[in-house]
Design an enzyme around this catalytic site. Structure first.
Site, PDB file in Angstrom:
ATOM      1  N   SER A 103       0.843  -1.197   0.000  1.00 54.21           N
ATOM      2  CA  SER A 103       0.000   0.000   0.000  1.00 54.21           C
ATOM      3  C   SER A 103       0.874   1.241   0.000  1.00 54.21           C
ATOM      4  CB  SER A 103      -0.905   0.029   1.236  1.00 54.21           C
ATOM      5  OG  SER A 103      -1.400   1.350   1.398  1.00 54.21           O
ATOM      6  N   HIS A 140      -1.050  -1.218  -4.549  1.00 54.50           N
ATOM      7  CA  HIS A 140      -2.305  -0.814  -3.899  1.00 54.50           C
ATOM      8  C   HIS A 140      -2.286   0.702  -3.672  1.00 54.50           C
ATOM      9  CE1 HIS A 140      -5.889  -1.682  -1.420  1.00 54.50           C
ATOM     10  NE2 HIS A 140      -5.445  -0.722  -0.615  1.00 54.50           N
ATOM     11  N   ASP A 160      -4.402   3.955  -2.345  1.00 58.22           N
ATOM     12  CA  ASP A 160      -5.520   4.342  -1.482  1.00 58.22           C
ATOM     13  C   ASP A 160      -5.966   5.767  -1.769  1.00 58.22           C
ATOM     14  OD1 ASP A 160      -5.860   2.031   0.354  1.00 58.22           O
ATOM     15  OD2 ASP A 160      -3.750   2.432   0.790  1.00 58.22           O
ATOM     16  N   MET A 174      -8.506   8.690  -0.911  1.00 55.58           N
ATOM     17  CA  MET A 174      -9.389   9.117   0.191  1.00 55.58           C
ATOM     18  C   MET A 174      -9.828  10.556  -0.038  1.00 55.58           C
ATOM     19  SD  MET A 174      -7.345   7.622   3.473  1.00 55.58           S
ATOM     20  CE  MET A 174      -6.487   6.049   3.424  1.00 55.58           C
ATOM     21  N   HIS A 195      -7.995   1.493  -4.498  1.00 56.44           N
ATOM     22  CA  HIS A 195      -8.965   1.341  -3.400  1.00 56.44           C
ATOM     23  C   HIS A 195      -9.609   2.696  -3.156  1.00 56.44           C
ATOM     24  CE1 HIS A 195      -9.423   0.293   1.201  1.00 56.44           C
ATOM     25  NE2 HIS A 195     -10.590   0.428   0.589  1.00 56.44           N
ATOM     26  N   MET A 213     -11.745   5.054  -1.263  1.00 51.60           N
ATOM     27  CA  MET A 213     -12.432   5.371  -0.008  1.00 51.60           C
ATOM     28  C   MET A 213     -13.024   6.761  -0.181  1.00 51.60           C
ATOM     29  SD  MET A 213      -9.575   3.709   2.461  1.00 51.60           S
ATOM     30  CE  MET A 213      -8.394   3.715   1.121  1.00 51.60           C
ATOM     31  N   MET A 221     -11.856  -5.203   4.889  1.00 49.26           N
ATOM     32  CA  MET A 221     -11.022  -4.312   5.703  1.00 49.26           C
ATOM     33  C   MET A 221     -10.751  -4.974   7.046  1.00 49.26           C
ATOM     34  SD  MET A 221     -10.252  -1.758   3.807  1.00 49.26           S
ATOM     35  CE  MET A 221      -9.253  -0.973   5.084  1.00 49.26           C
ATOM     36  N   ASP A 241      -7.048  -5.984   3.899  1.00 52.72           N
ATOM     37  CA  ASP A 241      -6.310  -4.719   3.957  1.00 52.72           C
ATOM     38  C   ASP A 241      -6.345  -4.131   5.360  1.00 52.72           C
ATOM     39  OD1 ASP A 241      -5.219  -2.222   3.452  1.00 52.72           O
ATOM     40  OD2 ASP A 241      -6.820  -1.549   2.115  1.00 52.72           O
TER      41      ASP A 241
HETATM   42  C1  DX5 Z   1      -6.243   1.987   5.182  1.00 55.87           C
HETATM   43  C2  DX5 Z   1      -5.758   1.648   3.796  1.00 55.87           C
HETATM   44  C3  DX5 Z   1      -4.710   0.622   3.798  1.00 55.87           C
HETATM   45  C4  DX5 Z   1      -3.455   1.010   4.564  1.00 55.87           C
HETATM   46  C5  DX5 Z   1      -2.799  -0.227   5.064  1.00 55.87           C
HETATM   47  O1  DX5 Z   1      -7.388   2.745   5.092  1.00 55.87           O
HETATM   48  O2  DX5 Z   1      -6.826   1.163   3.012  1.00 55.87           O
HETATM   49  O3  DX5 Z   1      -4.390   0.193   2.490  1.00 55.87           O
HETATM   50  O4  DX5 Z   1      -2.544   1.755   3.835  1.00 55.87           O
HETATM   51  O5  DX5 Z   1      -1.683   0.130   5.822  1.00 55.87           O
HETATM   52  P1  DX5 Z   1      -1.077  -0.866   6.895  1.00 55.87           P
HETATM   53  O6  DX5 Z   1      -0.624  -2.079   6.181  1.00 55.87           O
HETATM   54  O7  DX5 Z   1       0.040  -0.075   7.468  1.00 55.87           O
HETATM   55  O8  DX5 Z   1      -2.153  -1.152   7.904  1.00 55.87           O
HETATM   56 ZN    ZN Z   2      -6.323   0.175   1.089  1.00 57.22          ZN
END
Ligand code: DX5
Ligand code: ZN
Length: 214
Positions: free
Chosen positions: A6, A31, A33, A35, A64, A66, A135, A173
């Site tokens: 990630s 990956h 993220d 947001m 991903h 969010m 999650m 994740d």
């Molecule tokens: C959290 C993200 C994850 C996050 C995971 O909302 O969706 O992808 O980056 O990070 P670690 O592996 O550090 O928990």
């Molecule tokens: Zn993620």
């Protein structure tokens, strides 16, 4: 077990180099993220950043989302070079329509559930989704503790899919690292996301190898 580092935990001042580093270290997916500060209390980046990153690696981009209204941006992510686009079941867009939109643009469609959402809630969408993201932390931030009580969701979804003749990839994740990966393997997870577990490791290739094969 496939591994998706990630990039929430990467050094964004060297985003391109970090992509090359993870590619060489053996990442199966990248990956990313996204947001929006509404769906989760944090803001990261959007399609333009992903587009810039695309030139550095051919490893598939696992995006991903969010964000509250993903349907408004699916085309942007397709143009940016996303391979898999995952939306949240808890978002405000029409889930079935948005999954169809993702597939119509030639990408794989993923559906994610937050810790408080029951596994059974994905059942109506298993015809449309290629990929389910469970999650194992509350979405929003890296570096949180793994919620082992999410693992039974894997078997519930896999069994239902199997009994209905559907193939589904299960990704998990949040909080996955050298300590928690074995539980994921036993639970039957296909793809493990790891942010801090890979980026904070001294040797990313060794960390990925350990996560992959134990
Ligand atoms: C959290 C993200 C994850 C996050 C995971 O909302 O969706 O992808 O980056 O990070 P670690 O592996 O550090 O928990
Ligand atoms: Zn993620």
């Amino acid at each position: 077990m496939k591994i998706a580092p990630s990039f929430l935990s990467c050094d964004f001042s060297k985003f391109g180099e970090e992509l090359v580093r993870m590619d060489k270290a053996g990442a199966d997916y990248i990956h990313l993220d996204v947001m929006d500060g509404h769906f989760v209390p944090n803001i990261t980046f959007g399609a333009p950043v992903i587009k810039w990153g695309r030139q550095y690696t051919k490893v598939p981009f696992d995006v991903h989302l969010m964000i509250e209204e993903p349907h408004r941006y699916i085309e942007d992510f397709a143009k940016a070079g996303a391979d898999i686009v995952t939306i949240h079941l808890e978002c405000k867009s029409d889930i079935a329509e948005t999954l169809k939109q993702i597939k119509a643009l030639g990408m794989k469609a993923g559906l994610s559930i937050k810790p408080k959402t029951a596994a059974e809630e994905v059942f109506p969408y298993l015809d449309l989704a290629d990929w389910i993201l469970i999650m194992t932390v509350e979405p929003g931030f890296g570096g949180q503790s793994f919620m082992a009580d999410m693992l039974p969701k894997v078997g519930i979804i896999k069994e239902y899919a199997l009994s209905h003749g559907k193939e589904i990839v299960i990704e998990a994740d949040g909080g996955i690292n050298a300590e928690t990966i074995e539980m994921c393997r036993e639970a039957g997870i296909d793809v493990a996301v790891s942010g801090t577990g890979v980026f904070k490791a001294e040797d990313a290739a060794a960390a990925i190898e350990q996560l992959k094969n134990g």
